[in-house]
Each structure stands twice: as C-alpha cells, then as structure tokens.
Design an enzyme around this catalytic site. Sequence first.
Site, short mmCIF file in Angstrom:
data_model
loop_
_atom_site.label_atom_id
_atom_site.label_comp_id
_atom_site.label_asym_id
_atom_site.label_seq_id
_atom_site.Cartn_x
_atom_site.Cartn_y
_atom_site.Cartn_z
CE LYS A 89 -22.19 -40.40 -10.76
NZ LYS A 89 -23.08 -40.72 -9.71
CB CYS B 157 -17.26 -26.55 -10.37
SG CYS B 157 -17.66 -28.07 -9.50
CG MET B 158 -15.08 -27.08 -6.79
SD MET B 158 -16.61 -27.70 -5.93
CE MET B 158 -16.24 -27.20 -4.24
CG MET C 39 -22.51 -27.37 -7.97
SD MET C 39 -21.14 -26.02 -8.24
CE MET C 39 -20.18 -27.08 -6.82
N GLY D 266 -16.87 -31.21 -6.28
CA GLY D 266 -17.79 -31.74 -7.51
C GLY D 266 -16.80 -32.59 -8.16
CD GLN D 267 -14.91 -30.98 -12.78
OE1 GLN D 267 -14.56 -31.04 -13.93
NE2 GLN D 267 -14.59 -29.50 -12.47
N1 LIG Z 1 -24.64 -38.07 -10.42
C1 LIG Z 1 -23.74 -37.01 -10.33
N2 LIG Z 1 -23.21 -36.60 -9.49
C2 LIG Z 1 -22.19 -35.61 -9.61
C3 LIG Z 1 -21.97 -35.04 -10.66
C4 LIG Z 1 -22.95 -35.40 -11.99
O1 LIG Z 1 -22.83 -34.78 -13.24
N3 LIG Z 1 -23.75 -36.31 -11.72
N4 LIG Z 1 -21.31 -34.08 -10.92
C5 LIG Z 1 -20.28 -33.62 -9.79
C6 LIG Z 1 -19.82 -32.32 -9.71
S1 LIG Z 1 -18.97 -31.49 -10.93
C7 LIG Z 1 -20.74 -31.48 -9.04
S2 LIG Z 1 -20.14 -29.77 -8.97
C8 LIG Z 1 -21.48 -32.02 -7.71
C9 LIG Z 1 -22.90 -31.05 -7.65
O2 LIG Z 1 -23.56 -31.46 -6.75
P1 LIG Z 1 -24.81 -30.89 -5.74
O3 LIG Z 1 -24.58 -29.52 -5.88
O4 LIG Z 1 -25.38 -31.78 -5.09
O5 LIG Z 1 -25.55 -31.18 -7.12
P2 LIG Z 1 -26.83 -30.09 -8.19
O6 LIG Z 1 -27.87 -30.96 -8.67
O7 LIG Z 1 -26.18 -29.26 -9.11
O8 LIG Z 1 -27.49 -29.08 -7.07
C10 LIG Z 1 -27.62 -29.23 -5.90
C11 LIG Z 1 -28.78 -28.65 -5.32
O9 LIG Z 1 -29.00 -26.97 -5.16
C12 LIG Z 1 -30.30 -26.66 -5.05
N5 LIG Z 1 -30.34 -25.21 -5.24
C13 LIG Z 1 -31.03 -24.60 -6.36
N6 LIG Z 1 -30.98 -23.46 -6.03
C14 LIG Z 1 -30.92 -23.26 -4.71
C15 LIG Z 1 -30.83 -22.18 -3.78
O10 LIG Z 1 -31.20 -20.97 -4.13
N7 LIG Z 1 -30.61 -22.42 -2.32
C16 LIG Z 1 -30.22 -23.58 -2.00
N8 LIG Z 1 -29.67 -23.67 -0.71
N9 LIG Z 1 -29.96 -24.71 -2.85
C17 LIG Z 1 -30.20 -24.43 -4.09
C18 LIG Z 1 -30.72 -27.55 -6.18
O11 LIG Z 1 -32.26 -27.68 -5.96
C19 LIG Z 1 -30.02 -28.75 -6.09
O12 LIG Z 1 -30.70 -29.92 -5.50
O13 LIG Z 1 -21.73 -33.21 -8.09
C20 LIG Z 1 -20.77 -34.05 -8.44
N10 LIG Z 1 -21.33 -35.51 -8.52
N1 LIG Z 2 -27.00 -25.72 -16.21
C1 LIG Z 2 -26.04 -25.98 -15.59
N2 LIG Z 2 -24.70 -26.13 -16.27
C2 LIG Z 2 -23.71 -26.69 -15.55
C3 LIG Z 2 -23.76 -26.97 -14.16
C4 LIG Z 2 -25.02 -26.89 -13.34
O1 LIG Z 2 -25.24 -27.11 -12.33
N3 LIG Z 2 -26.22 -26.51 -14.35
N4 LIG Z 2 -22.60 -27.29 -13.47
C5 LIG Z 2 -21.29 -26.83 -14.00
C6 LIG Z 2 -20.34 -27.57 -13.02
S1 LIG Z 2 -20.43 -27.72 -11.54
C7 LIG Z 2 -19.43 -28.19 -13.71
S2 LIG Z 2 -18.19 -29.08 -13.09
C8 LIG Z 2 -19.29 -28.26 -15.41
C9 LIG Z 2 -18.93 -29.78 -15.84
O2 LIG Z 2 -18.80 -29.37 -17.52
P1 LIG Z 2 -17.84 -30.03 -18.38
O3 LIG Z 2 -16.59 -30.30 -17.78
O4 LIG Z 2 -18.11 -29.62 -19.64
O5 LIG Z 2 -18.40 -31.65 -18.58
P2 LIG Z 2 -17.95 -33.02 -18.55
O6 LIG Z 2 -19.12 -33.94 -19.23
O7 LIG Z 2 -17.38 -33.62 -17.41
O8 LIG Z 2 -16.74 -32.88 -19.78
C10 LIG Z 2 -15.80 -33.43 -19.39
C11 LIG Z 2 -15.16 -33.64 -21.02
O9 LIG Z 2 -13.81 -34.41 -21.01
C12 LIG Z 2 -14.06 -35.63 -21.81
N5 LIG Z 2 -12.83 -36.58 -21.10
C13 LIG Z 2 -13.04 -37.46 -20.32
N6 LIG Z 2 -11.81 -37.94 -19.75
C14 LIG Z 2 -11.07 -37.17 -20.70
C15 LIG Z 2 -9.39 -37.36 -20.47
O10 LIG Z 2 -8.99 -37.91 -19.62
N7 LIG Z 2 -8.92 -36.41 -21.19
C16 LIG Z 2 -9.63 -35.71 -22.27
N8 LIG Z 2 -8.89 -34.56 -22.97
N9 LIG Z 2 -10.81 -35.51 -22.18
C17 LIG Z 2 -11.53 -36.29 -21.40
C18 LIG Z 2 -15.44 -36.22 -21.53
O11 LIG Z 2 -15.86 -37.03 -22.71
C19 LIG Z 2 -16.13 -34.56 -21.64
O12 LIG Z 2 -16.40 -34.44 -22.93
O13 LIG Z 2 -20.73 -28.00 -15.79
C20 LIG Z 2 -21.27 -26.77 -15.48
N10 LIG Z 2 -22.45 -26.60 -16.09
S1 SF4 Z 3 -16.70 -41.43 -6.51
FE1 SF4 Z 3 -18.52 -40.34 -6.76
S2 SF4 Z 3 -19.25 -41.37 -8.78
FE2 SF4 Z 3 -17.56 -42.84 -8.06
S3 SF4 Z 3 -18.29 -44.45 -7.08
FE3 SF4 Z 3 -17.67 -42.82 -5.36
S4 SF4 Z 3 -19.80 -41.64 -5.16
FE4 SF4 Z 3 -19.94 -42.77 -7.09
MO LIG Z 4 -18.66 -29.19 -10.93
#
Ligand SMILES: Nc1nc2c(c(=O)[nH]1)N[C@H]1C(S)=C(S)[C@@H](COP(=O)(O)OP(=O)(O)OC[C@H]3O[C@@H](n4cnc5c(=O)[nH]c(N)nc54)[C@H](O)[C@@H]3O)O[C@H]1N2
Ligand SMILES: Nc1nc2c(c(=O)[nH]1)N[C@H]1C(S)=C(S)[C@@H](COP(=O)(O)OP(=O)(O)OC[C@H]3O[C@@H](n4cnc5c(=O)[nH]c(N)nc54)[C@H](O)[C@@H]3O)O[C@H]1N2
Ligand code: SF4
Ligand SMILES: [Mo]
Length: 760
Positions: free
Chosen positions: A86, A175-176, A344, A381-382
């Site tokens: 990414k 998220c956090m 998460m 996460g973020q």
């Molecule tokens: N490629 C990529 N990387 C990202 C992001 C992204 O959108 N894409 N988003 C960023 C953000 S904002 C976040 S919050 C992080 C999230 O990063 P992670 O939390 O690592 O990602 P997820 O896939 O949401 O969930 C993690 C794991 O929780 C497991 N899980 C589900 N239920 C349970 C349960 O009951 N117990 C346990 N122990 N585990 C369970 C799921 O199977 C999954 O593998 O990633 C960050 N990095």
């Molecule tokens: N089912 C399910 N839902 C989830 C989760 C999950 O594990 N499962 N994870 C949750 C978690 S951990 C997270 S963090 C959230 C993330 O959910 P969101 O925050 O809703 O997702 P993003 O795609 O990161 O949204 C960021 C937005 O900001 C815009 N953007 C990018 N850069 C800028 C900027 O500089 N300024 C402005 N104004 N806009 C900008 C992007 O185009 C995008 O529309 O989703 C949550 N929802």
């Molecule tokens: S900050 Fe996260 S998404 Fe960006 S290069 Fe590093 S590991 Fe990949």
């Molecule tokens: Mo997140």
Amino acid sequence: MSMLTRRKLLHLPVVTSAGVLAGQAEWMPLLGFVPQEPDRWVKTVCRYCGTGCGVYVGVRTAPAGARAVAIKGDPQNHNRGFLCVKGAKLIEILDAPSRLKHPLIRKDGRLVRASWQEAMELVAARFREAISRHGPDSVAFYGSGQALTEETYVANKLFRAGIGTNNVDGNPRLCMASAAGGYTTAFGKDEPMGCYEDLDHADVFLIVGSNMAEAHPVLWMRILNRKEKNPAAKIIVIDPRRTRTAAWADLHLACRPGMDLSILNAMAHVIVKEGLADEEFLRKHAVFGQGTETNRTWEDYRRFLEAYTPERAAADSGCRAEDIVTAARWFGARGREAMSLWTMGVNQRTQGVWLNNLIMNLSLITGKIGRPGSTPFSLTGQPNACGGVRDGGALAHLLPYGRLVANPQHRAEMEKLWGLPPGRLSPNPGLSAVDLFQALESGEVKCLYVMCTNPGQSLPNANRYRKAMASPDTFLVVADAFHPTRTTELADVVLPAALWVEKEGVYGCSERRYQLLEKAVDPPGEARPDLEILLELGRRLGHENLLPFRNAADVWEEILRVCRGTAYDFSGMTRERLREAHGLLWPLPAQGHPGTKRRYVRGEDPLVPPDHPEPILFYGRPDGRAVVWMRDQKAPNEQADTEYPLILNTGRVLEHWHTATMTGSVPSLKATRLEAVAEMHPADMKRLGLADGDTVRISSRRGSRELTVKENENGREGSVFIHFHDPGRLVNELTIDAYDPVSREPEFKIAAVKVEKVAR
Ligand SMILES: Nc1nc2c(c(=O)[nH]1)N[C@H]1C(S)=C(S)[C@@H](COP(=O)(O)OP(=O)(O)OC[C@H]3O[C@@H](n4cnc5c(=O)[nH]c(N)nc54)[C@H](O)[C@@H]3O)O[C@H]1N2
Ligand SMILES: Nc1nc2c(c(=O)[nH]1)N[C@H]1C(S)=C(S)[C@@H](COP(=O)(O)OP(=O)(O)OC[C@H]3O[C@@H](n4cnc5c(=O)[nH]c(N)nc54)[C@H](O)[C@@H]3O)O[C@H]1N2
Ligand code: SF4
Ligand SMILES: [Mo]
C-alpha cells in the site's frame, strides 16, 4: 512459504512497474516505487497504517506545478527503508480520477457543483441556526485518526471552546477506544509504554486478535527478523482464523469467537500455579482490582484465577488445554522477554476493555514490563489515532493531553490555556460515535461535520445510520478528498480536501512516535487542506479570536504549550526538530531531550524522578502502581442460534485500506481482492450444499446482502469472514452496533448470521 531473510529482503529490487504488484498475493515488503527520477525528495510519512513508516516522496517540478512521481522508504526511520504494497503505491492516489476538485451542494436532491463561498456560507448558516435554536449540543464533529494533529486540534478547540459542545468524537472510537480504556484503567494514562525496538529483543510474542502480516506488515517483518536471529523466539497467535500471521506462529490458538478471555485468565492461572509470577514486582508496583474497585489483594486474585483452569478455558474456547499451558509457560518462562501485541480482534468487542486488562495482567504478574523486549504493546490502526485523537483529546469524554471533560480541574486548566472565562467548557461529556449517530437519527443532533472518515461505510449496523445521515431533517457536511464515497453520497455539502502530501502536519503512531509530514505538491483543483476549511468555518461562526492561526506551524506552537506539564509532555518537540528528525518519541519535555523509548522507566523517562528508588514508576496513577484486574469470561453480545447459526467476523486484507477510496483508486490494488466475498469453512459449505463461487444471501438481524462464497479452510467451522473494504458490498449492513460499556467501541468482530444459497 519459506522465511524471508533480511538479506533476501535487502536484495529485493525497487519495484518499478505496477505489474510486479498486480495480483501480489503474499505479504512482501518493498523499498518503494521509483518509475522516474525526481528533481527532489520530500521527507514525509506513509498515509496508511499506525506503523507510521517514514517515506520520501519524489517530486518533479514542471511548468504546470510540482508532481509526485516516486516514493521510497526512509532508510533512517524505524522502517529501515521498507514499505508494504500500500505504501509503495501511495503516489498513485494523488492523481486518481475520483479526486474531488470542487465543493458540492445538494439542490433538489442532487449534489451539484458550487463555489467555496456558497458552500461555506451554507454550512455556517445551518450551524448557526441549529446552535441558536437548539443549543450547542445540537451540532457535532465526527473526525478521524487519519487527520493531521493540527487539524484535529483546531476542530476540537472550535467545537468545545468556541461552539461550546463536547460532541467531538471520531473513528478511533471504532478502533482504539478499548485499548485506550485498557491503558487508562491499568496505568492511569493512555498510550503504550513500550516501543518498536522492543520487537528486536523479545523472546516471546503473544499476538491476540491481530493479523499483523496484513495490517502492520513492516512491524511484522521486524518480528520475523527477530525470529531469524533468535530461532528460539516463539510466536503465539490467538485468533479464530488461521491468518497469514497465524500461519507463521509456533502456536496458534484458534479460539471460538469471543471466548478468549478464558484463555488469558487460564494463562495467568498456569503462570501463578507454576511459580512464574514475580511476586516482588507485584508487591512494589501493582494493586488488584475488580469491578471499578482497586482494593483487592493478591490472595483475592489467586482465588479468582482458580476457576480458570486450562481445562475450563479449553471448554470455553475450543482450544486444547495443553496448548494453553504451553502458551503460559512460554510467556512466563524466567529470563525470557515477552511482548504482547493486539488489535481489533481484542478492541472491537463488547468485552474489549476487559480483554485489554487481561492481556496487560500477563505482563504485570510476570514483571515483564519496562525492559527491552518486555511490554504490552497495543498496535494502533490509523496513522494518527494516537497523536491526533487520543493524545489530542478529540473523543467525546476527553480534553487535550490526558485531561477529562468530567474533571473540573482539567476543564479549568483548558479554560486558562484557551483564554476562556471560567465555566465556559461544558461539563457534560459529548456523544461517542454510535450514540452520536443515534442522536442524529432521533433529531437531537441536527448538524454533523464529518472529516476524513467514511461512516456511511464503516459504521456498524450501517443501514440504520445511513438513513439518519440521508434524512432531510439532518444537515450533513462531509470533507473528503474523493467522491463519490458511501458518505459523500448522503451529504448536504461536500467539501474537497487536500490529501496527504498536499499539506503539512504531524502524525503520531503506535509507539508515541511523532513525525512531520511535509508538503510536497499542491492539491488539485479547488481542494483545500482541512485546517484552512476549519479555520474558515471558525471565522464564519464568529470564533476567529480563538483560532489565531495562519498555518499548521502556528497551531503546533499552541499544542506545545497545551501538552506542557502533562504526562504527554513533548514541549521540546519544536517544528525545526521534527523537520530534521526521522521521528521523535515522547515524553520529550525539553528542547535538548532525545525522547523516550520506554515510558515509566527510571533513567529513560524524564517524568520519572532520577532518584526514584525503583527502576519503574507507574506515575499515571496517583499511587504510582498499575492495576491487575479480575475480569471474567463473558459471552459476546450475539451468539449463534438456530435462526442465525453462524458467526460473522469482519476485518482487513493487505492490499486495501478501509473503505478503499484510496487503495481502490490504484489500479493494481483495485485488481486485488477488493470484492467482498464470504469466506467459509468447507464443512459448513458442505452442510449448506454450497460450492466455491456460488452466490449466497447472508443475513443478520439487521440486514442482508448477496455475495459470492469462497471456500477457506483457514477459518473456524461455524464462522464466516468478510472484509469491509468493498464499497459496492457493505458488510456493515450486517454487523452489530452493540458496544463495550466502558469504551463504547462496537463489536464489529462478532455477529450472528445465516447463509442461504441464491444461485450457482
Ligand atoms: N491492509 C490494511 N492494513 C491496515 C488497515 C487496513 O484497512 N488495511 N487498517 C488499519 C487499522 S485502522 C486497523 S484498526 C488495523 C486492524 O488490524 P487487525 O486488527 O490486525 O485487523 P482485522 O482484520 O480487523 O482483525 C484482526 C483479527 O481479529 C480476529 N478476530 C476476530 N474475532 C476474534 C476473537 O473473538 N478473538 C480474537 N482473539 N481474535 C478475533 C480476526 O480473525 C482478524 O484476523 O489495521 C490497520 N492496518
Ligand atoms: N465491519 C467492519 N467495520 C469496521 C471495522 C472492521 O474491522 N469491520 N473497523 C473499524 C475501524 S478500526 C476503523 S479505523 C474504521 C475506518 O473507517 P473510515 O475512517 O470510515 O474509513 P476510511 O476509508 O479510512 O475513511 C477515510 C476517509 O477520509 C478520506 N480522506 C483521506 N484523506 C483525507 C484528508 O486528508 N482529508 C479529508 N477530509 N478526507 C480524507 C478518504 O477518502 C475516506 O473517505 O472502520 C471501522 N469499521
Ligand atoms: S505505514 Fe503501514 S501501510 Fe504504510 S508502508 Fe508502513 S506498514 Fe505499509
Ligand atoms: Mo482502525
């Protein structure tokens, strides 16, 4: 899959064509993407995850303006030059055809082009009207852990100090919030005490509910490097799925969803029973708690643990008792450093804070904390959830830098710092994410400003809140860099935002590391940095006196004053230092201070008195001690039953970022795994008469949708996994909006569903 050695990694070529990445199925770090040599390199930070990798953006100057033409990892930053796919594809998002270049206003039901003047006049008029007719709490701000610190700070100040409402929350609540709740209940203050360098020293990694290989790939690489140097190092993964992370584990506990509290308690049970607890450490540095009381004893705790035998935990979780014993022995072994990491799978649970407590307990009872390689370490996460929102205090119950809305002294401090008359700040905590959108539904909140987040896709039980956002009775303003998104399509006004290196500001990532993103190029069309937009809104609402900022550097000056003297003190982190440095870790209370790798540790953390008699001081709590909490296993909010017999688990894949407005605009990433498919265990598919590629209808109590089914034996029988990236197939129509009672973070990871065949 063979282990990628560091030497091999170093020999990976800089990827120069999109083709190399298309279809990239495996986790793989890269050095960058340099299709043409730039005129200059600008030091900045990756736009995506909370790993916070340092990058350089290559800029070419041309008569039509500077363009970003290359990207490479910063070899002097913690990522040592590496990026995941990414990050390596980031520059492509800047010129994507879906970039929004001018404001839009809804007229006769349709979004049409408007001038900035017209759009901002409308926004200000509607906010003024709501505030004067219904009071300040009828408006709200919903922000993001991806906005820059200065942007979030200004929004926070405008809404709390200017408008007079604490209705300031954001996506870190999704998220956090549970991790923040975990740290504050155990240590009195939020944010991890450890650092990335601990990954190089740990002998045991306990990874709970985190798929690091896909979500934090560069930190994951660091764990694999450690394992290569020290083959005796153990990786334990607790996750219902055999993820790409679990595939590398020495021990994978594939727990039943929601039943891992028992496992963590049973690990503590074994540690205590086998004499691996560090009783001296506990005597000096811990107290014991239950409920909200912290007056329990070591004996109470041992009695509490008696019920959590490995056999009991095995029955609860579906894992093997001997594996739970092994995990405990590895973690507790004397002389070995142990680090826990979680994301998460832990936080997005109705027991999210309790799970955090149980993970932190393991570090405390073994005394494995505050030493290189030993720490509980929540992965953020973020990219700026820590710096901007948690530290900056942009959640409904917070004020900047560890202060609380509910604390009169903290309000008085902020009133003084912000030059407000005493009593100006509202003593009522605001509405947190789910409650905020429910208040929008009920009409209690009339106007909502959404910045840098896409709640129309990312909120749980999304149909319900999409309706509230779309309602003609509510006024929704969305600042986004792309259009259409699943939120801009619902808005009354859409404001075009500058993206990433089109502006300047600070990000703070998982390890208390703050770094400056420098501006490299101008935004396209009429797009403007969020900071400018917020300052204009503030002026139009009559609060220009509170916001005397010309630019982000001015805001930073004020932030340095506001953090001074708090447990977050980074007042020595001047703009100049940030510009030169490749990341700085707080506390950093004076200009010459090098920053702090390990918080609470004497000799490292400047906030621990150098003459403190003990090597560690948990100064976040008044008694200087951390809390070991007794937390029982509780079932998740919704469980499988005869009507909805399967458990839906949602999450991420490597190539995509959340709602895919950004990664979905990069052709090579779009071509990879963007479609949401229902991943199911072969045994469940057989029982339901399903074959790979069938169309199924998947339904929960909240909604239903059609998807393609895909066989995946790495999931647990009885569960379905769907990623939430696909804007065309909203999995959040199905997820539940029940939340943790302390953190108010929703249970995205667990909902009951049924699956029916529609077509082959
Ligand atoms: N490629 C990529 N990387 C990202 C992001 C992204 O959108 N894409 N988003 C960023 C953000 S904002 C976040 S919050 C992080 C999230 O990063 P992670 O939390 O690592 O990602 P997820 O896939 O949401 O969930 C993690 C794991 O929780 C497991 N899980 C589900 N239920 C349970 C349960 O009951 N117990 C346990 N122990 N585990 C369970 C799921 O199977 C999954 O593998 O990633 C960050 N990095
Ligand atoms: N089912 C399910 N839902 C989830 C989760 C999950 O594990 N499962 N994870 C949750 C978690 S951990 C997270 S963090 C959230 C993330 O959910 P969101 O925050 O809703 O997702 P993003 O795609 O990161 O949204 C960021 C937005 O900001 C815009 N953007 C990018 N850069 C800028 C900027 O500089 N300024 C402005 N104004 N806009 C900008 C992007 O185009 C995008 O529309 O989703 C949550 N929802
Ligand atoms: S900050 Fe996260 S998404 Fe960006 S290069 Fe590093 S590991 Fe990949
Ligand atoms: Mo997140």
